[in-house]
Design an enzyme around this catalytic site. Structure first.
Site, PDB file in Angstrom:
ATOM      1  N   HIS A  14       0.859  -1.209   0.000  1.00  0.00           N
ATOM      2  CA  HIS A  14       0.000   0.000   0.000  1.00  0.00           C
ATOM      3  C   HIS A  14       0.883   1.243   0.000  1.00  0.00           C
ATOM      4  CE1 HIS A  14      -3.859   2.125   1.393  1.00  0.00           C
ATOM      5  NE2 HIS A  14      -2.942   3.084   1.265  1.00  0.00           N
ATOM      6  N   HIS A  16       1.518   5.427  -1.650  1.00  0.00           N
ATOM      7  CA  HIS A  16       1.144   6.620  -2.416  1.00  0.00           C
ATOM      8  C   HIS A  16       2.416   7.245  -2.978  1.00  0.00           C
ATOM      9  CE1 HIS A  16      -2.962   6.632  -0.756  1.00  0.00           C
ATOM     10  NE2 HIS A  16      -2.370   6.146   0.320  1.00  0.00           N
ATOM     11  N   LYS A 100      -9.421   0.007  -5.853  1.00  0.00           N
ATOM     12  CA  LYS A 100      -9.431   0.637  -4.529  1.00  0.00           C
ATOM     13  C   LYS A 100     -10.751   1.350  -4.269  1.00  0.00           C
ATOM     14  CE  LYS A 100      -7.790   2.229  -0.650  1.00  0.00           C
ATOM     15  NZ  LYS A 100      -6.653   3.080  -0.360  1.00  0.00           N
ATOM     16  N   HIS A 137     -10.408   1.466   1.759  1.00  0.00           N
ATOM     17  CA  HIS A 137     -10.175   2.447   2.814  1.00  0.00           C
ATOM     18  C   HIS A 137     -11.375   2.282   3.745  1.00  0.00           C
ATOM     19  CE1 HIS A 137      -8.564   6.198   4.595  1.00  0.00           C
ATOM     20  NE2 HIS A 137      -9.778   6.159   5.125  1.00  0.00           N
ATOM     21  N   HIS A 175      -4.558  -0.512   5.842  1.00  0.00           N
ATOM     22  CA  HIS A 175      -4.071   0.252   7.003  1.00  0.00           C
ATOM     23  C   HIS A 175      -5.006   0.156   8.205  1.00  0.00           C
ATOM     24  CE1 HIS A 175      -6.719   3.037   4.965  1.00  0.00           C
ATOM     25  NE2 HIS A 175      -5.811   3.499   4.141  1.00  0.00           N
ATOM     26  N   ASP A 248       1.446   2.558   3.542  1.00  0.00           N
ATOM     27  CA  ASP A 248       0.603   3.756   3.401  1.00  0.00           C
ATOM     28  C   ASP A 248       1.457   5.024   3.438  1.00  0.00           C
ATOM     29  OD1 ASP A 248      -1.753   5.189   2.993  1.00  0.00           O
ATOM     30  OD2 ASP A 248      -2.166   5.377   5.127  1.00  0.00           O
TER      31      ASP A 248
HETATM   32  C1  NCD Z   1      -3.456   9.140   2.177  1.00  0.00           C
HETATM   33  C2  NCD Z   1      -2.962  10.182   1.167  1.00  0.00           C
HETATM   34  O1  NCD Z   1      -2.427  11.215   1.585  1.00  0.00           O
HETATM   35  O2  NCD Z   1      -3.082   9.929  -0.049  1.00  0.00           O
HETATM   36  N1  NCD Z   1      -3.501   9.741   3.469  1.00  0.00           N
HETATM   37  C3  NCD Z   1      -3.504   9.095   4.654  1.00  0.00           C
HETATM   38  O3  NCD Z   1      -3.689   9.754   5.671  1.00  0.00           O
HETATM   39  N2  NCD Z   1      -3.309   7.797   4.747  1.00  0.00           N
HETATM   40  C4  NCD Z   1      -4.768   8.588   1.748  1.00  0.00           C
HETATM   41  C5  NCD Z   1      -5.197   7.377   2.537  1.00  0.00           C
HETATM   42  O4  NCD Z   1      -4.661   6.293   2.362  1.00  0.00           O
HETATM   43  O5  NCD Z   1      -6.090   7.528   3.393  1.00  0.00           O
HETATM   44 ZN    ZN Z   2      -3.324   5.062   1.754  1.00  0.00          ZN
END
Ligand code: NCD
Ligand code: ZN
Length: 347
Positions: A14, A16, A100, A137, A175, A248
């Protein structure tokens, strides 16, 4: 001689990475530790087609530093407009691995998320047919539900009923942050799993809120109680294959975290493997780290295990106070300025 730990190269289930110039910083940070990563589609605009996912994958690979190998495993963002035919294109693509679900408005860049999951049953049925995982999520967005209860209420109102209707749909509850989520996962059989982040293993909400507010620990789902943190730690060190590594890591420029309305997301990629090693060592479970970091996600996603290795050295180091984010300023990594006892060995 320093103590070392060599494990099969890990995967991040996971992640970003953002887009554009950000990729130069985010991709390098993850590729130092991870061989593959399941890349989240919450860009602006979101990644909703196989074509867009393919173009995004190309941009990620272009940002990869020379000499590193890293495979982005792509995902599509489920919206009210997603069709069963979209799912057929995913199944045929060979590189989009999952879909997702963001409940509309649940987190960063979730405006385009799903408003009524019931209306997407034909899409979810097609995913079941092709055995394409639904990554969730897991938070409701009902304004009447307290932010600390949003995961538990999601499990009760959305996840449990969906699991009842489509027990064969592969799912990952992303998460996870609560003892409730751990208990729910433990009660599932078949292709059901959960990812656990470094910050939810290290911290509880007191760490974020007592003695001053620490915006760099603010992420969604939000940190919970000590009891929840302990349940998460026990889940990952138990050796249960339903719990696997998903960082995450979610970078936001420093100025958008340290603000009157700061963004949710913790940039943990530069320290993630080191933090997991620390948590497993504290529980005398270092022998179980490799399964958590390098086998269970691959097995869930039905991918071969990585053939190369990662070495961690037991050598104290201090995490940088900040890191460059190019024209966007700086990124504050998890544990900035603090000491860690494990270090990923580079080269
Ligand atoms: C994530 C993001 O910034 O893209 N933020 C987070 O707090 N985890 C999005 C997500 O996974 O909720
Ligand atoms: Zn995330």
């Amino acid at each position: 001689m320093a103590l070392t730990l060599t494990i099969m190269a890990p995967d991040d289930a996971h992640l970003h990475l953002r887009d554009g110039a950000s990729l130069l910083y985010t991709v390098a940070a993850s590729a130092q530790s991870f061989k593959r990563a399941v890349v989240m589609p919450n860009l602006v605009p979101p990644i909703t087609s196989v074509d867009a996912a393919g173009a995004y994958r190309d941009r990620i690979l272009q940002a990869l530093p020379q000499g590193t190998s890293f495979t982005p495993l792509m995902t599509l963002y489920l919206t009210d407009q997603t069709t069963p035919e979209t799912i057929d294109t995913v199944a045929a693509s060979g590189f989009v691995r999952a879909i997702k679900l963001y409940p509309a408005g649940a987190t960063t860049n979730a405006h385009a998320g799903v408003t009524q999951l019931e209306r997407l049953m034909p899409v979810l049925e097609r995913m079941t047919y092709h055995q394409i995982p639904l990554l969730m999520h897991g938070e409701v967005t009902d304004p009447l539900v307290d932010i600390f209860d949003r995961e538990a209420v999601f499990i009760e109102r959305v996840l449990a009923p969906l699991r009842g209707v489509l027990p064969e749909l592969p799912m990952v509850l992303e998460h996870i942050t609560t003892a409730d989520a751990v208990a729910f996962c433990r009660a599932q059989s078949g292709r059901f799993a959960a990812t656990v982040t470094p910050q939810h293993l290290l911290y509880q909400r007191n760490d974020m809120l007592v003695g001053g507010i620490r915006p760099h620990l603010y992420c969604l789902p939000i940190l919970k109680r000590r009891h929840d943190q302990e349940a998460l730690v026990q889940a990952v060190v138990s050796g249960d294959s339903r719990f696997f590594l998903g960082t995450d890591s979610a970078p936001h420029a420093r100025h958008s975290k340290e603000a009157a309305c700061g963004c949710a997301g913790v940039f943990n990629a530069p320290v993630a493997m080191e933090v997991y090693a620390h948590v497993f060592e504290e529980q005398n479970a270092l022998d179980r780290l490799e399964n958590f970091s390098s086998r269970f996600a691959a097995d869930f996603y039905q991918m071969p295990h990585n053939t190369d290795t990662l070495t961690l050295i037991r050598e104290p180091w201090v995490v940088p106070e900040q890191m460059s984010y190019g024209t966007q300023g700086s990124l504050i990594p998890l544990l900035a300025g603090q000491q860690l006892n494990w270090k990923v060995h580079h080269g």
